[in-house]
Design an enzyme around this catalytic site. Structure first.
Site, mmCIF file in Angstrom:
data_model
loop_
_atom_site.group_PDB
_atom_site.id
_atom_site.type_symbol
_atom_site.label_atom_id
_atom_site.label_comp_id
_atom_site.label_asym_id
_atom_site.label_seq_id
_atom_site.Cartn_x
_atom_site.Cartn_y
_atom_site.Cartn_z
ATOM 1 N N ARG A 164 -47.162 -35.949 33.467
ATOM 2 C CA ARG A 164 -47.578 -35.245 31.902
ATOM 3 C C ARG A 164 -46.668 -34.225 31.751
ATOM 4 O O ARG A 164 -46.969 -33.143 30.999
ATOM 5 C CB ARG A 164 -48.986 -35.035 31.924
ATOM 6 C CG ARG A 164 -50.015 -36.193 32.219
ATOM 7 C CD ARG A 164 -49.816 -37.244 31.081
ATOM 8 N NE ARG A 164 -50.762 -38.110 31.277
ATOM 9 C CZ ARG A 164 -50.738 -39.301 32.078
ATOM 10 N NH1 ARG A 164 -49.515 -39.496 32.716
ATOM 11 N NH2 ARG A 164 -51.670 -40.199 32.293
ATOM 12 N N SER A 235 -57.324 -37.406 26.345
ATOM 13 C CA SER A 235 -57.870 -36.847 27.497
ATOM 14 C C SER A 235 -57.608 -35.134 27.209
ATOM 15 O O SER A 235 -56.319 -34.855 26.977
ATOM 16 C CB SER A 235 -56.826 -37.123 28.874
ATOM 17 O OG SER A 235 -57.391 -38.462 29.094
ATOM 18 N N GLU A 333 -51.288 -29.526 23.849
ATOM 19 C CA GLU A 333 -50.637 -28.369 23.633
ATOM 20 C C GLU A 333 -51.478 -27.357 22.605
ATOM 21 O O GLU A 333 -51.651 -27.738 21.518
ATOM 22 C CB GLU A 333 -49.377 -28.366 22.917
ATOM 23 C CG GLU A 333 -48.663 -27.332 22.931
ATOM 24 C CD GLU A 333 -47.348 -27.092 22.136
ATOM 25 O OE1 GLU A 333 -46.651 -26.116 22.015
ATOM 26 O OE2 GLU A 333 -46.884 -28.310 21.737
HETATM 27 C C1 LIG Z 1 -57.181 -41.538 21.886
HETATM 28 C C2 LIG Z 1 -55.973 -40.841 22.401
HETATM 29 C C3 LIG Z 1 -55.529 -41.484 23.706
HETATM 30 C C4 LIG Z 1 -54.494 -41.167 24.241
HETATM 31 N N1 LIG Z 1 -54.206 -41.722 25.625
HETATM 32 C C5 LIG Z 1 -53.014 -41.280 26.231
HETATM 33 C C6 LIG Z 1 -52.517 -41.642 27.427
HETATM 34 O O1 LIG Z 1 -53.240 -42.798 27.785
HETATM 35 N N2 LIG Z 1 -51.515 -41.299 28.098
HETATM 36 C C7 LIG Z 1 -50.825 -40.120 27.489
HETATM 37 O O2 LIG Z 1 -49.743 -39.631 28.392
HETATM 38 N N3 LIG Z 1 -51.300 -39.637 26.437
HETATM 39 C C8 LIG Z 1 -52.312 -40.047 25.739
HETATM 40 N N4 LIG Z 1 -52.635 -39.423 24.624
HETATM 41 C C9 LIG Z 1 -51.832 -38.216 23.962
HETATM 42 C C10 LIG Z 1 -50.826 -38.393 23.006
HETATM 43 O O3 LIG Z 1 -51.047 -39.877 22.621
HETATM 44 C C11 LIG Z 1 -49.499 -38.491 23.426
HETATM 45 O O4 LIG Z 1 -49.020 -37.342 24.079
HETATM 46 C C12 LIG Z 1 -48.456 -38.907 22.180
HETATM 47 O O5 LIG Z 1 -47.044 -38.916 22.942
HETATM 48 C C13 LIG Z 1 -48.392 -37.652 21.351
HETATM 49 O O6 LIG Z 1 -47.471 -38.214 20.345
HETATM 50 P P1 LIG Z 1 -47.586 -37.565 19.112
HETATM 51 O O7 LIG Z 1 -46.365 -38.156 18.011
HETATM 52 O O8 LIG Z 1 -48.808 -37.441 18.216
HETATM 53 O O9 LIG Z 1 -47.202 -35.826 19.450
HETATM 54 P P2 LIG Z 1 -47.545 -34.630 18.629
HETATM 55 O O10 LIG Z 1 -49.013 -34.528 18.944
HETATM 56 O O11 LIG Z 1 -47.006 -34.658 17.182
HETATM 57 O O12 LIG Z 1 -46.760 -33.436 19.452
HETATM 58 C C14 LIG Z 1 -46.951 -33.284 20.815
HETATM 59 C C15 LIG Z 1 -45.896 -32.307 21.457
HETATM 60 O O13 LIG Z 1 -44.653 -33.076 21.253
HETATM 61 C C16 LIG Z 1 -43.669 -32.159 20.177
HETATM 62 N N5 LIG Z 1 -42.995 -33.227 19.694
HETATM 63 C C17 LIG Z 1 -43.295 -34.237 18.746
HETATM 64 N N6 LIG Z 1 -42.376 -34.791 18.290
HETATM 65 C C18 LIG Z 1 -41.194 -34.485 18.930
HETATM 66 C C19 LIG Z 1 -39.768 -34.416 18.705
HETATM 67 N N7 LIG Z 1 -39.522 -35.660 17.998
HETATM 68 N N8 LIG Z 1 -38.974 -33.698 19.574
HETATM 69 C C20 LIG Z 1 -39.407 -33.043 20.197
HETATM 70 N N9 LIG Z 1 -40.781 -32.399 20.500
HETATM 71 C C21 LIG Z 1 -41.676 -33.364 19.943
HETATM 72 C C22 LIG Z 1 -44.590 -31.371 19.742
HETATM 73 O O14 LIG Z 1 -43.942 -30.285 18.940
HETATM 74 C C23 LIG Z 1 -45.852 -31.158 20.491
HETATM 75 O O15 LIG Z 1 -45.524 -29.986 21.451
HETATM 76 C C24 LIG Z 1 -53.777 -39.936 23.775
HETATM 77 C C25 LIG Z 1 -54.149 -39.207 22.634
HETATM 78 C C26 LIG Z 1 -55.361 -39.802 22.118
HETATM 79 C C27 LIG Z 1 -55.603 -39.159 20.692
#
Ligand SMILES: Cc1cc2nc3c(=O)[nH]c(=O)nc-3n(C[C@H](O)[C@H](O)[C@H](O)COP(=O)(O)OP(=O)(O)OC[C@H]3O[C@@H](n4cnc5c(N)ncnc54)[C@H](O)[C@@H]3O)c2cc1C
Length: 340
Positions: A164, A235, A333
């Site tokens: 992670r 999580s 975060e």
């Molecule tokens: C129901 C649920 C289940 C989940 N299950 C899992 C799981 O099984 N495993 C797991 O690892 N995670 C899981 N997550 C967490 C999440 O899905 C991941 O971390 C996902 O990759 C976040 O994507 P996002 O586009 O929503 O990122 P955001 O929440 O928009 O951003 C997350 C971080 O990444 C940065 N960021 C976003 N886009 C970029 C970019 N293009 N370039 C640089 N930085 C960027 C943001 O600034 C922030 O720091 C889960 C979340 C939920 C709600």
């Protein structure tokens, strides 16, 4: 490209928190990102990337420019008889990209199906599930430096991927915006069935990748609350990692606490088990709940502000620390209102 002022981000974070971005822009191309960065420099604004908002706890006011990275496109860039490299742009939905690759007969992402969020954010925390991590499949990434606008391709080895974690969570790494991800996928029908829940679901027989993907989707739907219905960020706590000695002591006191040995002699503990042991499931405060479905998930039913979620989560982690002597760390975060 239009830069908007004072934009409500409630629909840009899956916890559904109220957060107003001072400036907001949606960039659908690399040129759009570069243009936004130029404007930010001219106005002396800090820039924060956001994808689907499924891994952030947003503050009520977010200063600077919030850049929604929304570049679209998926393509095969090269292939041999055994494998292919696919390029997926950062604004694509992660799960849709997994299904797209799978339907092309390109395998290796099945265990990561149904993880919410964008492709561009997947490398940031090296998304992982059911015994797989995206780092295993990343060939290279296209990135743009938010201060200098330098455009680069970064090899997997430059990304410091760990559990992670990645280079993109470091101070230096946070300077880069990911615009495209290239993944190395197999044309052979490989599967990864090492995770206990997955073994339980598909058994020990030889199965096809689509059976693994379907099993992962089924398990996830049964275990995790849907953020569209119950706002959450997945999580909320990382599984804590302790020394072998600490793990041995805990084993004596709590023989049922699940422990997973890691490389280097350290041991990962189940945070969900500890939270469950303290009967947090279903408990709530200020409209924030520990999910009935999964003890690691904190659901926001009616809280508006991030502090309500953080205060409740702190109570949960404090109780774990008091009972088990183990520190829990928050996985999403906690975004600062003013970064610079
Ligand atoms: C129901 C649920 C289940 C989940 N299950 C899992 C799981 O099984 N495993 C797991 O690892 N995670 C899981 N997550 C967490 C999440 O899905 C991941 O971390 C996902 O990759 C976040 O994507 P996002 O586009 O929503 O990122 P955001 O929440 O928009 O951003 C997350 C971080 O990444 C940065 N960021 C976003 N886009 C970029 C970019 N293009 N370039 C640089 N930085 C960027 C943001 O600034 C922030 O720091 C889960 C979340 C939920 C709600």
């Amino acid at each position: 490209m239009t830069i908007q002022e004072r934009v409500q981000l409630r629909s840009f974070n899956t916890l559904g928190l109220t957060s107003v971005a001072e400036f907001f822009v949606r960039a659908t191309s690399s040129e759009g990102v570069l243009e936004a960065l130029q404007v930010a420099r001219a106005k002396n604004l800090c820039v924060r990337a956001i994808g689907g908002g499924s891994n952030v706890i947003l503050p009520p006011e977010l200063s600077g420019l919030t850049l929604n990275v929304a570049l679209k496109g998926r393509t095969i860039v090269s292939q041999s008889s055994q494998e292919a490299i696919v390029r997926v742009y950062a604004g694509e939905d992660w799960h849709e990209a997994v299904v797209w690759a799978h339907e092309l007969g390109l395998y290796g992402l099945e265990n990561l199906a149904l993880i919410p969020g964008s492709v561009g954010a997947a490398p940031v925390q090296n998304i992982g599930a059911y015994g797989a991590e995206v780092a295993e499949r990343i060939a290279r990434l296209q990135v743009i430096h938010r201060r200098t606008s330098e455009v680069l391709w970064l090899a997997n080895s430059a990304c410091d991927f760990a559990y992670r974690d990645s280079f993109f969570k470091s101070n230096e790494g946070r300077e880069w915006i990911i615009t495209a991800v290239e993944l190395r996928l197999s044309k052979l029908p490989i599967t990864n069935i090492t995770y206990p829940a997955l073994i339980e679901a598909v058994g020990s027989r030889q199965v096809a990748p689509n059976e693994v993907m379907n099993a992962v989707i089924k398990i996830r739907r049964s275990k995790l609350p849907d953020p569209q219905v119950e706002p959450n960020a997945g999580s909320f706590f990382k599984n804590p990692v302790v020394t072998q000695e600490e793990a041995n002591q805990l084993k004596e006191q709590y023989p049922k606490l699940p422990q997973y040995p890691l490389d280097g002699g350290r041991v990962k503990l189940s945070a969900a088990w500890m939270i469950d042991a303290l009967n947090w499931r279903g408990q709530s405060e200020q409209g924030v709940f520990v999910s009935e479905k999964h003890a690691l998930v904190i659901v926001n039913r009616s809280a508006k502000k991030s502090h309500q979620v953080i205060e409740f989560a702190s109570k949960v982690s404090r109780s774990v620390s008091e009972r088990f002597g183990v520190q829990l760390h928050v996985e999403p975060e906690q975004v600062a209102g003013n970064e610079y």
